[in-house]
Design an enzyme around this catalytic site. Structure first.
Site, mmCIF file in Angstrom:
data_model
loop_
_atom_site.group_PDB
_atom_site.id
_atom_site.type_symbol
_atom_site.label_atom_id
_atom_site.label_comp_id
_atom_site.label_asym_id
_atom_site.label_seq_id
_atom_site.Cartn_x
_atom_site.Cartn_y
_atom_site.Cartn_z
ATOM 1 C CE LYS A 11 -1.594 -4.163 -4.670
ATOM 2 N NZ LYS A 11 -2.790 -4.675 -5.295
ATOM 3 C CG HIS A 96 -4.058 0.789 -4.875
ATOM 4 N ND1 HIS A 96 -4.968 -0.198 -4.581
ATOM 5 C CD2 HIS A 96 -3.247 0.290 -5.839
ATOM 6 C CE1 HIS A 96 -4.699 -1.268 -5.335
ATOM 7 N NE2 HIS A 96 -3.660 -0.992 -6.111
ATOM 8 C CD GLU A 168 -2.610 0.175 -10.012
ATOM 9 O OE1 GLU A 168 -1.431 -0.133 -10.094
ATOM 10 O OE2 GLU A 168 -3.329 -0.129 -9.037
ATOM 11 N N GLY A 174 -5.155 -7.926 -9.223
ATOM 12 C CA GLY A 174 -5.236 -9.207 -8.509
ATOM 13 C C GLY A 174 -5.747 -10.353 -9.354
HETATM 14 P P1 PGA Z 1 -1.350 -6.814 -8.803
HETATM 15 O O1 PGA Z 1 -1.422 -5.414 -8.103
HETATM 16 O O2 PGA Z 1 -0.248 -6.746 -9.835
HETATM 17 O O3 PGA Z 1 -1.034 -7.768 -7.707
HETATM 18 O O4 PGA Z 1 -2.666 -7.044 -9.478
HETATM 19 C C1 PGA Z 1 -1.384 -4.281 -8.908
HETATM 20 C C2 PGA Z 1 -1.772 -3.058 -8.176
HETATM 21 O O5 PGA Z 1 -2.798 -3.050 -7.489
HETATM 22 O O6 PGA Z 1 -1.041 -2.068 -8.281
#
Ligand code: PGA
Length: 256
Positions: A11, A96, A168, A174
């Site tokens: 990210k 995403h 997801e 998060g």
């Molecule tokens: P995260 O991100 O593991 O920090 O929750 C996952 C994602 O959005 O792919």
């Protein structure tokens, strides 16, 4: 037989070249020679070359977190797919939840980008997931089905088999912990069934479906031996090389 795959999008967590190269070198040292599983990383655009040089002589692949819908022209601030191809990107992440909500990346845009990926032979990692609101309205599965059908419209049957679907659940991103195992397994089975119904058995058997949303080493152990879970998409908990290696180890070894 589908090959397992674990990858991570950084990210916008990594904000200096120093940090990026330290992390890449640590990862290369720990998991760079693995042949039992596919591994990938998606850094921010300016870090791609740095990652590429740290991963030379490793089995690790890399890619981008986004791409322009247009191939070239007057699109200020956008990144053309050909540059990503020339940089050696194997993957491009599309749709995403953060891009869908914050940058208004619609199903239609995801589809245009998926078609572009096919033209340049770059594997799209297409994120799909239901929100809490979808669950409240009892349209979680409808949302997933809609996102899949939109994303793959006009993509050839051969290319569909190469695509990676990243499930997801928006509400599990998060957070402290990922969604629970039973829920993830059930949803992955639904997604594969949906692909089977719409595109046939051969595509359903080959397409890889990976789980993302607060993936930790513990999640990796829990999901290691699940039939329809072909991999993991790691966020925050993969930002340390040691942790990422644990996730790989746990997912490969699982309950064995
Ligand atoms: P995260 O991100 O593991 O920090 O929750 C996952 C994602 O959005 O792919």
């Amino acid at each position: 037989m589908r090959r397992k795959i674990v990858g991570s999008s950084w990210k916008m967590h990594i904000t200096s070249f120093d940090e990026g190269s330290t992390l890449s070198r640590g990862i290369a040292k720990r998991v760079g020679q693995r042949k039992d599983i596919d591994i990938f990383f998606l850094p921010s655009f300016p870090l791609i070359q740095c990652v590429e040089s740290c991963f030379t002589d490793t089995t690790i692949k890399y890619g981008a977190q986004n791409v322009s819908v247009a191939e070239k022209g007057a699109y200020t601030g956008e990144v053309p797919i050909n540059l990503l191809k020339e940089l050696g990107c194997t993957y491009i992440e599309l749709g995403h939840a953060e891009r869908r909500t914050t940058y208004n990346e619609t199903n239609e845009v995801v589809n245009q980008k998926a078609r572009l990926c096919e033209r340049y032979d770059i594997v799209p990692i297409i994120c799909i997931g239901e929100s809490t609101q979808d669950l409240d309205y009892k349209i979680g599965h409808t949302q997933l089905r809609t996102q899949i059908i939109w994303a793959l419209d006009g993509v050839s049957d051969e290319f569909k088999k190469k695509v990676i679907l990243a499930y997801e659940p928006v509400w599990a991103i998060g957070k402290e912990k990922s969604a629970d195992k039973a829920y993830i397994e059930k949803t992955h089975a639904f997604i594969r069934q949906c692909v089977r119904e719409v595109y046939g058995v051969a595509t359903a058997n080959q397409i890889r479906i990976i789980y993302g949303g607060s993936v930790s080493p513990q999640t990796a152990s829990e999901l290691a031996n699940s039939e329809d879970i072909d991999g993991l998409f790691v966020g925050r908990f993969g930002l340390q090389a040691e942790n990422f290696e644990k996730i790989i180890d746990n997912f490969v070894k699982g309950g064995k």
